[in-house]
Structures are given as C-alpha cells and as structure tokens.
Design an enzyme around this catalytic site. Structure first.
Site, PDB file in Angstrom:
ATOM      1  N   ASN A 163       0.835  -1.217   0.000  1.00  0.00           N
ATOM      2  CA  ASN A 163       0.000   0.000   0.000  1.00  0.00           C
ATOM      3  C   ASN A 163       0.861   1.255   0.000  1.00  0.00           C
ATOM      4  O   ASN A 163       0.537   2.234  -0.678  1.00  0.00           O
ATOM      5  CB  ASN A 163      -0.962  -0.013   1.188  1.00  0.00           C
ATOM      6  CG  ASN A 163      -2.218  -0.830   0.891  1.00  0.00           C
ATOM      7  OD1 ASN A 163      -3.035  -0.450   0.073  1.00  0.00           O
ATOM      8  ND2 ASN A 163      -2.313  -1.988   1.541  1.00  0.00           N
TER       9      ASN A 163
ATOM     10  N   ASN B 237      -6.456   4.991   8.022  1.00  0.00           N
ATOM     11  CA  ASN B 237      -6.058   3.578   8.001  1.00  0.00           C
ATOM     12  C   ASN B 237      -6.748   2.888   6.829  1.00  0.00           C
ATOM     13  O   ASN B 237      -7.840   3.290   6.424  1.00  0.00           O
ATOM     14  CB  ASN B 237      -6.497   2.901   9.304  1.00  0.00           C
ATOM     15  CG  ASN B 237      -6.139   1.432   9.357  1.00  0.00           C
ATOM     16  OD1 ASN B 237      -5.042   1.032   8.950  1.00  0.00           O
ATOM     17  ND2 ASN B 237      -7.053   0.605   9.846  1.00  0.00           N
TER      18      ASN B 237
ATOM     19  N   HIS C  93      -8.191  -0.926   5.831  1.00  0.00           N
ATOM     20  CA  HIS C  93      -8.517  -2.206   6.471  1.00  0.00           C
ATOM     21  C   HIS C  93      -9.144  -3.128   5.423  1.00  0.00           C
ATOM     22  O   HIS C  93      -9.998  -2.693   4.652  1.00  0.00           O
ATOM     23  CB  HIS C  93      -9.488  -1.968   7.629  1.00  0.00           C
ATOM     24  CG  HIS C  93      -9.833  -3.218   8.367  1.00  0.00           C
ATOM     25  ND1 HIS C  93      -8.942  -3.815   9.254  1.00  0.00           N
ATOM     26  CD2 HIS C  93     -10.931  -4.007   8.327  1.00  0.00           C
ATOM     27  CE1 HIS C  93      -9.502  -4.911   9.733  1.00  0.00           C
ATOM     28  NE2 HIS C  93     -10.698  -5.052   9.185  1.00  0.00           N
TER      29      HIS C  93
ATOM     30  N   ASP D  54     -10.490   0.294  14.286  1.00  0.00           N
ATOM     31  CA  ASP D  54     -11.268   0.098  13.044  1.00  0.00           C
ATOM     32  C   ASP D  54     -12.682   0.674  13.123  1.00  0.00           C
ATOM     33  O   ASP D  54     -13.606   0.150  12.485  1.00  0.00           O
ATOM     34  CB  ASP D  54     -11.334  -1.400  12.672  1.00  0.00           C
ATOM     35  CG  ASP D  54      -9.950  -1.978  12.375  1.00  0.00           C
ATOM     36  OD1 ASP D  54      -9.076  -1.224  11.916  1.00  0.00           O
ATOM     37  OD2 ASP D  54      -9.745  -3.182  12.607  1.00  0.00           O
TER      38      ASP D  54
HETATM   39  C1  GAR Z   1      -3.239  -4.839   3.840  1.00  0.00           C
HETATM   40  O1  GAR Z   1      -4.104  -5.831   3.350  1.00  0.00           O
HETATM   41  C2  GAR Z   1      -3.959  -3.950   4.821  1.00  0.00           C
HETATM   42  O2  GAR Z   1      -5.290  -3.686   4.478  1.00  0.00           O
HETATM   43  C3  GAR Z   1      -3.880  -4.782   6.070  1.00  0.00           C
HETATM   44  O3  GAR Z   1      -2.581  -5.317   6.058  1.00  0.00           O
HETATM   45  C4  GAR Z   1      -2.148  -5.457   4.716  1.00  0.00           C
HETATM   46  C5  GAR Z   1      -0.829  -4.727   4.572  1.00  0.00           C
HETATM   47  O4  GAR Z   1      -0.274  -4.969   3.306  1.00  0.00           O
HETATM   48  N1  GAR Z   1      -4.106  -3.987   7.247  1.00  0.00           N
HETATM   49  C6  GAR Z   1      -4.758  -4.454   8.305  1.00  0.00           C
HETATM   50  O5  GAR Z   1      -5.180  -5.589   8.391  1.00  0.00           O
HETATM   51  C7  GAR Z   1      -4.903  -3.447   9.430  1.00  0.00           C
HETATM   52  N2  GAR Z   1      -5.843  -3.912  10.397  1.00  0.00           N
HETATM   53  P1  GAR Z   1       0.920  -4.061   2.774  1.00  0.00           P
HETATM   54  O6  GAR Z   1       1.982  -4.026   3.885  1.00  0.00           O
HETATM   55  O7  GAR Z   1       1.394  -4.777   1.553  1.00  0.00           O
HETATM   56  O8  GAR Z   1       0.367  -2.684   2.491  1.00  0.00           O
END
Ligand code: GAR
Length: 205
Positions: free
Chosen positions: A14, A111, A113, A149
C-alpha cells in the site's frame, strides 16, 4: 505541500501504491516525508529507501504504548510531519495506537482495512469474511479514532467472494482494490475535499 508520514509493519504494497501515485502526478501537492516501522526488517522500509525517503525503524522496548507512540511522533516531527498540519497514514501498521497519539492527529490520520467495515474489524479480516460465509468482501479507508477500526469511513470498495476462494485468493483480490482505494482517499484529502460531520465523511466535488 502536504507532508505525509506512513506507519508500516511489513510488506509495504500500500505504501508503494501511494508513492507511485505521487510520482505519477495522480496525487498532487503532497509528498511522503518519512516511513516509520516497528519492525526493522519490514520490506516497506526497503521500498522507502528505494524511493529515497527517510526510513526509520523504532523498536518497542516494552515501555508504555503512549511512550512508544511519542517516539514515533518525534520521528514524524523531525521529518516535517507535524500534528495538525501533516497527514499520517497507517499502511499495514499492525500495532494499536495510544489514545494520545490518535487525538494528536485526529482528522489527519487514516487507516486501510481489508474488510467492509463495520464488518470484520481486527486481525485476519479476510479470513473472518470467508469463515462467516460472506458473499461480498472488500476494503475500507477510514479516519482513525481511539477505538480500533471504528472511525468515520472515507471510501470503500466491494469485491465478490468466489465459490472457490481461500484466504490467499480473496486477500489478493481485495489487495488489488486497496491499491486503488488508498491513493484515491489520499488524493481527496490532499485536495481538501474531505470534511467530517459526526460519523459521515462528506466528499466535495
Ligand atoms: C493490507 O491488506 C492492509 O489492508 C492490512 O494489512 C495489509 C498490509 O499490506 N491492514 C490491516 O489488516 C490493518 N488492520 P501491505 O503491507 O502490503 O500494504
């Protein structure tokens, strides 16, 4: 210029989508000024360095959550991300923030999620959706409030749950949408188009 600080814990895809959107000009008037991770080995830190962005690891030494978050805040400030002026993004940041940190950045802290909130908050949201039997899953970008969240929703994208999905295939389909949704939300913020009225986030055209 809007200075953005990104908090990460892992892979950093992200983060990468936001950096790409800034570099391509899809997000204007903003830059990522610093990336902060609680894990020194996070791939996200390597992505930041590749883009020549200050990458800081802050390890938890077992003090209070608030003390830890104030160390993060000092790293943000040192790099120009000042509370009330900058924007802080959680991008796969897996630690719960203290009330003090959240209140300091209230309205300027987002954030992403991997579920359609308020369904499936917390850890392993994609697995929660699958085992619940949901037919539609998705992702949410929201402003952060002290409850996990639970903040006002800025944008969401739905994806279908397919008959043969497992956690991996569903997560990958959601992640592709996350990479569009988060830059979109950041662009709306950078353009000054978001305002919060109670639980509702208004988007001006
Ligand atoms: C993503 O899917 C994000 O939505 C999730 O962790 C992943 C991070 O991926 N976040 C959560 O679950 C927060 N509660 P990334 O490090 O490749 O961006």
């Amino acid at each position: 210029m809007l200075n953005i600080g990104v908090l990460v814990s892992g892979r950093g895809s992200n983060l990468e989508s936001i950096l790409d959107s800034i570099e391509s000009g899809a997000i204007k008037g903003a830059r990522v000024s610093v990336v902060v991770s609680n894990d020194p080995d996070a791939r996200a830190l390597r992505i930041a360095r590749k883009h020549r962005i200050p990458a800081v690891a802050i390890q938890d030494k077992g003090g209070s959550r608030e003390d830890y978050d104030m160390r993060i805040n000092a790293a943000l400030e040192r790099n120009g991300v000042v509370a009330g002026k900058g924007l802080v993004l959680l991008a796969g940041y897996m630690k719960v923030l203290s009330k003090r940190f959240v209140e300091l950045h209230l309205g300027r802290l987002m954030n992403i999620h991997p579920s359609l909130l308020p369904s499936f908050p917390g850890l392993k949201a994609q697995e929660q959706a699958l085992s619940y039997g949901a037919k539609v899953a998705g992702c949410t970008v929201h402003f952060v409030v002290p409850e996990v969240d639970a903040g006002p929703i800025i944008a969401q994208t739905a994806v279908q749950v397919k008959e043969d999905d497992n956690e991996e295939t569903l997560s990958a389909r959601i992640l592709r949408q996350e990479h569009r949704l988060y830059p979109h939300a950041v662009r709306l913020f950078a353009e000054g188009r978001l305002s919060v009225e109670g639980r509702r986030v208004r988007v001006s055209s």
